[in-house]
Design an enzyme around this catalytic site. Sequence first.
Site, PDB file in Angstrom:
ATOM      1  CD  GLN A  88      -2.762  -1.384   2.498  1.00  0.00           C
ATOM      2  OE1 GLN A  88      -2.498  -0.464   3.618  1.00  0.00           O
ATOM      3  NE2 GLN A  88      -3.778  -1.935   2.507  1.00  0.00           N
ATOM      4  CG  HIS A 154      -2.493  -0.889   7.929  1.00  0.00           C
ATOM      5  ND1 HIS A 154      -3.224  -1.420   9.074  1.00  0.00           N
ATOM      6  CD2 HIS A 154      -3.344  -1.455   6.894  1.00  0.00           C
ATOM      7  CE1 HIS A 154      -4.312  -2.115   8.594  1.00  0.00           C
ATOM      8  NE2 HIS A 154      -4.145  -2.208   7.426  1.00  0.00           N
ATOM      9  CE1 TYR A 267      -9.349  -7.088   6.140  1.00  0.00           C
ATOM     10  CE2 TYR A 267      -7.254  -6.794   7.047  1.00  0.00           C
ATOM     11  CZ  TYR A 267      -8.456  -6.225   6.340  1.00  0.00           C
ATOM     12  OH  TYR A 267      -8.465  -4.598   6.199  1.00  0.00           O
TER      13      TYR A 267
END
Lengths: 369, 101
Positions: A88, A154, A267
């Site tokens: 990310q 994150h 998750y």
Amino acid sequence: MCNLIRIKHHCLLIVVTTISLLITFNVLARNYTLETIATGLDTPWAMTFLPNGDVLVTERSGKLRVVRDGKLLDQAVAGVPNVYFAGQGGLLDIMLDQNFANNHAAYLSFAHGERGANATRLIAAKLTATDSGYTLEDKQVLFTAQPDKRTAHHYGARIAQMSDGSLLMTVGDGYNYRERAQTLDNHFGKIVRINPDGSVPEDNPFVKLQGAMPEIYSLGHRNQQALLVADGVIYEHEHGPQGGDEVNIIKPGVNYGWPVATHGIDYTGARISPFTEYEGMQSPLVNWTPSIAPSGMTLHNGKLYVTSLAEQSVRELEIRDGGDKPDYLRDNGVVFKDLNQRLRDVVDGPDGHLYFLTDGGEIIRLIEK
Amino acid sequence: MTLADLGILQTLLPVMAGCFAVGFIVATFCHKWFGGRRDLWYIAAGASSIVCTLMMMSTMMQLMPVAGARDAGGMVLISLAGALGGLVFSRLSLQPPEQAK
């Protein structure tokens, strides 16, 4: 037998007519049009308007692109620092200083470092126009989150500016380091506040607390995706895991709970915490369970508009009287339903229209009738 | 401990089943070819297969999806659980003496 066939035909006719009417009414009821402004962006993450109408768009792969008069310029902004592009991470947010007309200062956040040691970084630079586009000069590192992490997830990295000129930036929990969002000796899962020269404001909430990182403004966050200062109020939203996406109003020194209190589960299906609220920790004003994966947020005509990735939608939040009481923000639900794609960011444009940045690499303008 | 705490099994059980299947097949051949104590081969296979699987997932995803394995202590406990699983499998998969020829 003939009667049965006739009844079936009638039923089919009714169904087809009903569907046709619904489609017609839906189109007629639509009170907006969508206009594609630019295409061809690669992994776009954030955008901002320059005073001359040009749009700057960050691409996570490390380029700062320029959209001018509806055309994506081939020449990217020069002088963008190297970024760590993985997971990310990459080049993330961009914001112009509130005094940009005079100082030409821009702020960029990005993932800095390498696979085994990377962090969210904030820099300031002077944005200068050149013959071929723009260049960033006089770059200065204002803040780098501590300590480094080994994950590529994150980062947070949303930037906002308060009325006194100080800068706020979100720092995510780094995924593997979620428990550290509750301790003050690091920047994981925090919102930090610094001055535009990189120094620490003396009125930060933990500046005098021994062992605490002085930049910390609030704690207990997971993966913040939007940060907005409007009329002196700081709005933030963040991703929960499976469930537990939150909208908060940020106040100095407040603990927003992650991972002690959350409406989400991991998750993997694992329970993260038995608590959805906890004494001494601020509960969210809006909770989205199941997750919608909110992305950008902007203030438009007195309402907040939140884009989302998983729900592929725009949600409208109505700001009501009552300060930070639980009903202060009312989720009016999904609006502009034809924008059903992964939306990465939203900006209230200088022409008064909403602009959406899509994961598909487009900028779309919404014109309300 | 409630049923909600077992939610992780929906992800972990298939992963463990897969890695144990590979590990125990390897242990079976190792015991057949190299001899030695049968239990030890399966204990080693149980511990190493789950640790290898988690480390592979961590390397590929650049994050550790199983929160309990994010520090050394947690990883040691999980490897011990894998070893115990190997021992249980070794004992349960032994043929009864009257059937063995």
